[in-house]
Design an enzyme around this catalytic site. Structure first.
Site, mmCIF file in Angstrom:
data_model
loop_
_atom_site.group_PDB
_atom_site.id
_atom_site.type_symbol
_atom_site.label_atom_id
_atom_site.label_comp_id
_atom_site.label_asym_id
_atom_site.label_seq_id
_atom_site.Cartn_x
_atom_site.Cartn_y
_atom_site.Cartn_z
ATOM 1 N N PHE A 35 1.682 4.004 -20.696
ATOM 2 C CA PHE A 35 1.477 3.609 -21.394
ATOM 3 C C PHE A 35 2.498 4.945 -21.844
ATOM 4 O O PHE A 35 3.670 4.759 -22.384
ATOM 5 C CB PHE A 35 0.375 3.776 -22.642
ATOM 6 C CG PHE A 35 0.305 4.513 -24.109
ATOM 7 C CD1 PHE A 35 0.519 3.767 -25.026
ATOM 8 C CD2 PHE A 35 0.597 5.833 -23.836
ATOM 9 C CE1 PHE A 35 0.543 3.783 -26.609
ATOM 10 C CE2 PHE A 35 0.474 6.264 -25.450
ATOM 11 C CZ PHE A 35 0.770 5.304 -26.717
ATOM 12 N N PHE A 37 5.430 6.042 -20.443
ATOM 13 C CA PHE A 37 6.454 5.488 -19.496
ATOM 14 C C PHE A 37 7.022 4.449 -21.123
ATOM 15 O O PHE A 37 8.047 4.625 -20.334
ATOM 16 C CB PHE A 37 6.383 4.388 -17.821
ATOM 17 C CG PHE A 37 7.955 4.254 -18.035
ATOM 18 C CD1 PHE A 37 7.696 4.662 -16.469
ATOM 19 C CD2 PHE A 37 8.163 3.140 -18.319
ATOM 20 C CE1 PHE A 37 9.760 4.313 -16.607
ATOM 21 C CE2 PHE A 37 9.410 1.676 -17.689
ATOM 22 C CZ PHE A 37 9.913 2.406 -17.183
ATOM 23 N N ASP A 38 6.091 3.363 -21.003
ATOM 24 C CA ASP A 38 6.588 2.848 -22.642
ATOM 25 C C ASP A 38 7.190 3.065 -23.458
ATOM 26 O O ASP A 38 8.014 3.169 -24.109
ATOM 27 C CB ASP A 38 5.675 1.478 -22.593
ATOM 28 C CG ASP A 38 5.106 0.677 -22.334
ATOM 29 O OD1 ASP A 38 6.445 0.278 -21.066
ATOM 30 O OD2 ASP A 38 4.276 -0.185 -21.102
ATOM 31 N N SER A 83 27.610 -5.473 15.486
ATOM 32 C CA SER A 83 26.376 -5.152 16.473
ATOM 33 C C SER A 83 26.472 -3.440 17.223
ATOM 34 O O SER A 83 27.692 -3.934 17.517
ATOM 35 C CB SER A 83 25.556 -5.873 16.512
ATOM 36 O OG SER A 83 26.488 -7.135 17.908
ATOM 37 N N GLU A 113 21.002 8.937 13.726
ATOM 38 C CA GLU A 113 19.846 8.543 12.377
ATOM 39 C C GLU A 113 18.850 7.798 13.277
ATOM 40 O O GLU A 113 18.980 7.012 13.410
ATOM 41 C CB GLU A 113 21.227 7.933 11.147
ATOM 42 C CG GLU A 113 22.134 8.307 11.245
ATOM 43 C CD GLU A 113 23.312 7.633 10.788
ATOM 44 O OE1 GLU A 113 24.626 7.929 10.269
ATOM 45 O OE2 GLU A 113 23.267 6.248 10.723
ATOM 46 N N LYS A 115 17.214 4.115 12.489
ATOM 47 C CA LYS A 115 17.119 2.872 12.778
ATOM 48 C C LYS A 115 16.081 2.159 11.829
ATOM 49 O O LYS A 115 15.090 1.774 12.169
ATOM 50 C CB LYS A 115 17.685 1.956 14.377
ATOM 51 C CG LYS A 115 18.010 1.282 14.502
ATOM 52 C CD LYS A 115 17.889 0.590 15.812
ATOM 53 C CE LYS A 115 18.819 -1.087 15.157
ATOM 54 N NZ LYS A 115 18.112 -2.108 15.091
ATOM 55 N N ASP A 117 14.661 -0.334 10.023
ATOM 56 C CA ASP A 117 13.818 -2.255 10.048
ATOM 57 C C ASP A 117 13.837 -2.754 8.664
ATOM 58 O O ASP A 117 13.001 -3.145 8.215
ATOM 59 C CB ASP A 117 12.883 -2.166 11.195
ATOM 60 C CG ASP A 117 12.505 -3.516 11.700
ATOM 61 O OD1 ASP A 117 13.167 -4.230 11.356
ATOM 62 O OD2 ASP A 117 11.069 -3.614 11.871
ATOM 63 N N GLU A 173 20.699 -0.628 5.075
ATOM 64 C CA GLU A 173 19.620 -1.850 4.684
ATOM 65 C C GLU A 173 19.033 -1.380 4.444
ATOM 66 O O GLU A 173 18.816 -0.411 3.329
ATOM 67 C CB GLU A 173 19.503 -0.648 6.283
ATOM 68 C CG GLU A 173 18.509 -1.946 7.005
ATOM 69 C CD GLU A 173 19.349 -1.936 8.334
ATOM 70 O OE1 GLU A 173 18.589 -2.751 8.906
ATOM 71 O OE2 GLU A 173 20.905 -2.139 8.532
ATOM 72 N N TYR A 225 24.745 4.324 4.959
ATOM 73 C CA TYR A 225 25.484 5.333 5.400
ATOM 74 C C TYR A 225 26.659 4.896 6.383
ATOM 75 O O TYR A 225 26.862 5.419 7.820
ATOM 76 C CB TYR A 225 24.117 4.820 7.025
ATOM 77 C CG TYR A 225 23.822 3.401 7.149
ATOM 78 C CD1 TYR A 225 24.705 2.890 7.855
ATOM 79 C CD2 TYR A 225 22.729 3.155 6.600
ATOM 80 C CE1 TYR A 225 23.885 1.392 8.399
ATOM 81 C CE2 TYR A 225 22.093 1.087 8.283
ATOM 82 C CZ TYR A 225 23.143 0.769 8.136
ATOM 83 O OH TYR A 225 22.802 -0.274 8.501
ATOM 84 N N LYS A 312 16.210 2.081 20.886
ATOM 85 C CA LYS A 312 14.716 1.248 20.836
ATOM 86 C C LYS A 312 13.690 1.858 20.603
ATOM 87 O O LYS A 312 13.160 1.753 22.227
ATOM 88 C CB LYS A 312 15.059 -0.334 21.183
ATOM 89 C CG LYS A 312 16.295 -1.760 20.520
ATOM 90 C CD LYS A 312 16.214 -1.482 18.986
ATOM 91 C CE LYS A 312 15.944 -2.142 18.133
ATOM 92 N NZ LYS A 312 16.417 -3.861 18.991
ATOM 93 N N CYS A 407 -16.917 -23.589 4.483
ATOM 94 C CA CYS A 407 -16.497 -22.487 4.182
ATOM 95 C C CYS A 407 -17.370 -21.216 4.840
ATOM 96 O O CYS A 407 -18.828 -21.913 4.774
ATOM 97 C CB CYS A 407 -16.228 -22.296 3.122
ATOM 98 S SG CYS A 407 -16.570 -21.156 1.581
ATOM 99 N N CYS A 410 -19.610 -20.620 1.548
ATOM 100 C CA CYS A 410 -20.698 -21.702 0.607
ATOM 101 C C CYS A 410 -20.744 -22.584 1.822
ATOM 102 O O CYS A 410 -21.434 -23.729 0.964
ATOM 103 C CB CYS A 410 -20.446 -22.581 -0.735
ATOM 104 S SG CYS A 410 -18.270 -22.426 -0.776
ATOM 105 N N CYS A 425 -11.222 -23.472 0.543
ATOM 106 C CA CYS A 425 -12.352 -23.831 0.382
ATOM 107 C C CYS A 425 -11.890 -24.588 -1.188
ATOM 108 O O CYS A 425 -11.920 -23.389 -1.790
ATOM 109 C CB CYS A 425 -13.754 -22.669 0.430
ATOM 110 S SG CYS A 425 -14.957 -23.494 -0.342
ATOM 111 N N CYS A 431 -18.531 -20.930 -5.034
ATOM 112 C CA CYS A 431 -17.913 -20.680 -3.642
ATOM 113 C C CYS A 431 -18.023 -18.422 -3.783
ATOM 114 O O CYS A 431 -17.099 -18.376 -5.198
ATOM 115 C CB CYS A 431 -16.894 -20.167 -3.173
ATOM 116 S SG CYS A 431 -16.148 -19.503 -1.327
#
Length: 671
Positions: A35, A37-38, A83, A113, A115, A117, A173, A225, A312, A407, A410, A425, A431
């Site tokens: 609220f 934020f709005d 690479s 730095e 690395k 992923d 990245e 980077y 790595k 299941c 159930c 299921c 269930c």
């Protein structure tokens, strides 16, 4: 408010809201109520309308996402994205250092730095504006994903004034923070979809989506980077990192400038442990010679630079015993197997469970047997994963583990649809985990947003027999006396809950449809369906073919929705919701006509456009008296065509001699 005060307020609100957007969408850690934020966003929007000269081109008030990309254009990299050579041991790093010293002497420094992923990305800026974003691809050329990258909050679309060149490229990245990954993967499981194995796969898969509105819904981040320019601007890599940070780019604060290889090894040792405390995944350390002239002297091999290398981290793996395989039932009926393990320490935490994903993982890839000794890894995975079985320790009389056929909650026989990995299921009305899960989903913030109700309360009300269906929530006001007898349920709590339930009746139709928890009908799909069909009655009477005619509704979604709405129990539930007063008809947006220049004309918008989203063009047409059709027919007046338009629409429009116009020609019609 004076212009000077307005400018300062616009700047402060813009900066504050950008940070809140970043906290919410990227970090999944909001620090402000929706609220509040709005209200701030509304205040900023009003100020921008009153003082348009002070509005930031990248303002939070500007809608992000919405363009559809049918296919990605292949773009050749101006500078190849090579690479790096990899190593997993310190001796090879020392050998690398010796080669450097032999070539350029002892007077040099390294930049270390993290690395990340994630997904490598190249961004091109022209005159301070983001012009193009391209994936690594094969290193020589990649896919242009500019529309999707524009949805990433941490990537500036327009730079403030600075001393940057007119044209430059910056690389980094794209990745996803762990908390965001966990939240979105849970949503996928709840929607009956296969979860991603790790944040890197999720980020990569997201960047290849064709709907940028869906990309915007998935929080991504990006660290930059690497700066590339025609003319060398700086003497060292470290100076360039400091400069691009000042230009407004998101640069990781953990990078370090070190004097020699001992500093490199110290940095690696620290992060081998400390990486587990980051909010995102890293899989190693990148080491670069700092000075650009020395980099040029060292040169390149055919595949990688001689002045850089990546260390790595070894994926952490432990051995433990499989105690049992248990199964969890989600709200959509998807049954997920979980390996229960003998507790073992892994990556700083005690692991007792590991994901098994689906039946094929158990019976085909791992071929698990009871009480197997298994290898468990956490490298790149949030939930530990069983990598393999130590067959040498398998007991001779061990029995194979078979995926269950019924299941666990159930006892209904499980089904597996063609092309899907998961069993589910079908007993969604009988269930217990599905019933409770659906009601918990229904009250959620993105659905009916019912204050005063939480997951634990729903579970308790179901256990005590007060509710069994979603519609039962709207009968709780008649059970007030019984509610008073529940533990920790006082008068104030009851009033708050009932008030929240009553207010939820004002939620729009797309929220109700999403809240029903129909398999494969997520938040975006619900909006598309409501925009196309307008009412629940039209939706219930639609055939599978008519459902797939709606924008972005594929066969799998259409069949799931059709089967759900064809079920008499579900139809009765919908009627109860209708009688309770829920909104099952789309709100008619009041359109204030700017003119009637397009009155009597029918349009279809197809493809992608540089300056406008399709929704924006649709609004322009409707505001000037035109109508939007859902399919090409003789009634169509104009086809507004952008890039990457579907060939079938073009062919059909040509056969019917329908005029095909650009977005600029459309605007000329109303100017």
């Amino acid at each position: 408010m004076s212009p000077i005060e307005a400018k300062e307020k616009i700047q402060s609100l813009t900066a504050e809201l950008k940070q809140h957007n970043y906290n919410y969408y990227v970090l999944a850690m909001p620090t402000i109520a929706d609220f509040d934020f709005d209200q701030k966003l509304k205040q900023l929007s009003e100020l921008e309308k009153q003082f348009p000269d002070f509005a930031d081109p990248d303002s939070p008030t500007q809608k992000v996402g919405g363009d559809i990309t049918k296919e990605f254009v292949t773009v050749k990299h101006r500078w190849p994205m090579l690479s790096l050579g990899n190593t997993y041991n310190e001796q090879e790093l020392i050998d690398f250092d010796q080669r450097i010293r032999k070539a350029i002497g002892d007077n040099f420094e390294y930049v270390c730095e993290l690395k990340f992923d994630g997904l490598s990305m190249s961004l091109t800026y022209e005159n301070g504006a983001l012009a193009r974003a391209v994936t690594r691809g094969d290193g020589t050329q990649g896919d242009e994903v500019t529309t999707n990258v524009r949805t990433i909050h941490s990537i500036p679309k327009k730079l403030a004034k600075g001393n940057y060149p007119d044209l430059f490229e910056i690389r980094g990245e794209v990745f996803m923070h762990l908390k965001a990954f966990e939240r979105l993967n849970k949503e996928r499981v709840d929607n009956g979809e296969v979860p991603y194995a790790n944040p890197r796969n999720f980020a990569s898969g997201t960047m290849k989506l064709q709907d940028s509105a869906e990309v915007a819904r998935r929080p991504l981040d990006c660290f930059l980077y690497g700066l590339y320019t025609e003319k060398l601007l700086f003497k060292t890599h470290w100076e360039s990192l400091e400069a691009v940070r000042e230009w407004g780019f998101h640069v990781d604060d953990h990078s370090r400038l070190v004097k020699d290889i001992s500093g490199v090894l110290e940095f690696i040792k620290y992060w081998d442990t400390e990486r587990h405390n980051l909010s995102y995944d890293i899989d190693g350390i990148v080491i670069k010679v700092n000075n650009y002239s020395q980099q040029q002297e060292l040169g390149f091999t055919s595949k990688s630079p001689r002045w850089a290398i990546s260390y790595k981290f070894k994926a952490e793996r432990v051995e433990t015993e499989l105690l049992a395989v248990t199964y969890q039932v989600g709200r959509t009926g998807a049954v997920v197997p979980v390996a229960n393990l003998k507790p073992v320490l892994l990556a700083g935490t005690t692991v007792k469970r590991a994901t098994l994903h689906n039946a094929d993982e158990i019976t085909i890839r791992l071929q698990l047997h009871e009480h197997d000794t298994v290898y468990v890894e956490k490298g790149g995975e949030i939930i530990p994963k069983i990598i393999s079985v130590n067959l040498d320790k398998r007991k001779p009389d061990a029995k194979p583990v078979y995926y269950i056929t019924n299941c666990p909650a159930c006892n209904t026989e499980l089904l597996r649809q063609e092309g899907e990995a998961a069993y589910y299921c079908p007993n969604d009305e009988g269930c217990p985990p599905q019933i409770v899960g659906k009601m918990q989903h229904f009250i959620g913030r993105k659905a009916m947003n019912i204050d005063g109700l939480g997951d634990e309360t729903i579970d308790m009300l179901y256990t005590k027999g007060f509710i069994r269906h979603i519609s039962d929530l709207y009968t709780l006001k008649d059970k007030r006396d019984g509610l008073k007898g529940l533990e920790r349920f006082g008068e104030k709590s009851i009033n708050n809950m009932l008030d929240g339930i009553e207010r939820s009746k004002q939620q729009p139709f797309e929220k109700v449809l999403f809240g029903m928890g129909i398999r494969f009908v997520g938040e975006t799909v619900a909006k598309k369906l409501v925009a196309h069909f307008k009412t629940i009655d039209k939706l219930m009477s639609a055939s599978v073919e008519e459902l797939t005619a709606a924008e972005e509704i594929g066969g799998r979604i259409a069949e799931s929705l059709f089967n759900y709405l064809a079920d008499e129990t579900h139809r009765e539930e919908i009627e109860k919701l209708r009688r309770a007063g829920l909104q099952l008809i789309a709100e008619d947006k009041e359109v204030t006509l700017a003119s009637e220049k397009l009155s009597g004309q029918n349009f279809i918008i197809s493809g992608t456009f540089e300056k406008y989203s399709r929704d924006e063009l649709k609004d322009i047409i409707e505001q000037n008296g035109g109508k939007i059709l859902s399919s090409i027919s003789a009634k169509l007046s104009f086809l507004v065509a952008g890039d990457n338009m579907g060939p079938s629409k073009l062919e059909k429009a040509t056969k019917l001699n329908i005029p095909i116009i650009s977005d600029e020609e459309l605007l000329a019609m109303i100017s």
